[in-house]
Design a protein around this motif. Structure first.
Motif: not given
Length: 269
Positions: A208, A240, A243, A246, A248-250, A252-253
């Motif tokens: 990230l 979107q 995320s 990966k 993960i939440s949008v 956190n991205l």
């Protein structure tokens, strides 16, 4: 009857468009693009220079709009036009306080619109300009992994601000080496294309902390708007997809990528 396209997601976290070509967009005016982008919480946009013909266009746009920033550089397609006059113009423009990087520079052996010898000279001389001006680099590379790897390995120790391999479509070896050299990897609408398995594979490999978001507008419009002219306000669709890939939440991205963008391009606020 065609299915209606979904509305563009609106996120509360700010986004920086790290790579697009504002003077190439045709369907909306620069004012409309900037306003529509701000409405999607895209707070800063970097418009990229590619040829001797648009170096001054970039300067004009960054002088006109507070949220627009820029780069100076010659794309490998235009390396045949690299000469002392162009070099001096870029060197002068790199002192502008809203020029954030040297780019778009690099190698393109897929189309070979300029001879390889010219591409190599323009690439290395522009990398040296980035070293001299303490600026990061925005690199385009296509079907030129071996030469790109050799050159960035040589220059990376001297690039205090590093750089980004934009619109990444190369092999995993280049991705790994770029990450090891603390470069960023730029992902755009290609990540949403059905057959772009190699790009998603590179995304899975990329931490990230090394990811940047970009559109490369007016090119490479993401799904579900593929087929229309691209624009920075489509960045949420790219976020979107990344995320999801990966896991993960949008939120956190976007928080991490925003910091990545600020770090690379030295945005203070």
């Amino acid at each position: 009857m065609s299915k209606p396209r979904p509305s563009i997601p609106l996120y509360s976290w700010p986004i920086i468009e790290t790579h697009f070509h504002l003077d190439y967009l045709k369907h909306l005016s620069a004012d409309e693009i900037v306003t529509a982008s701000l409405n999607q919480n895209i707070e800063k946009l970097i418009t990229i220079a590619v040829s001797p013909d648009n170096l001054e266009n970039v300067i004009s746009l960054i002088d006109q709009f507070p949220t627009i920033f820029g780069t100076q550089g010659i794309h490998p397609h235009n390396a045949k036009d690299w000469n002392q006059e162009v070099k001096e113009k870029i060197n002068s423009n790199l002192t502008h306080n809203k020029i954030m990087a040297v780019g778009e520079i690099g190698l393109d052996y897929h189309y070979s619109k300029s001879p390889r010898e010219n591409q190599l000279i323009a690439f290395e001389e522009q990398l040296q300009m980035a070293v001299d001006h303490h600026l990061p680099v925005v690199i385009h590379t296509r079907d030129a992994d071996e030469d790109t790897i050799a050159i960035i390995k040589n220059f990376a120790p001297h690039l205090k601000r590093g750089g980004v391999i934009h619109s990444f479509t190369s092999g995993l070896e280049l991705a790994k080496i770029a990450i090891d050299l603390n470069f960023y990897i730029g992902f755009n609408g290609i990540i949403t294309f059905k057959n772009a398995h190699n790009v998603r594979e590179a995304l899975h490999l990329t931490p990230l902390e090394n990811i940047l978001l970009e559109t490369d507008a007016p090119f490479l419009t993401p799904e579900p708007y593929r087929g229309v002219e691209n624009a920075p306000y489509y960045l949420p669709f790219i976020a979107q997809k990344i995320s999801t890939e990966k896991n993960i939440s949008v939120e956190n991205l976007l928080l991490q990528v925003y910091q990545n963008s600020k770090n690379l391009f030295n945005f203070q606020t």
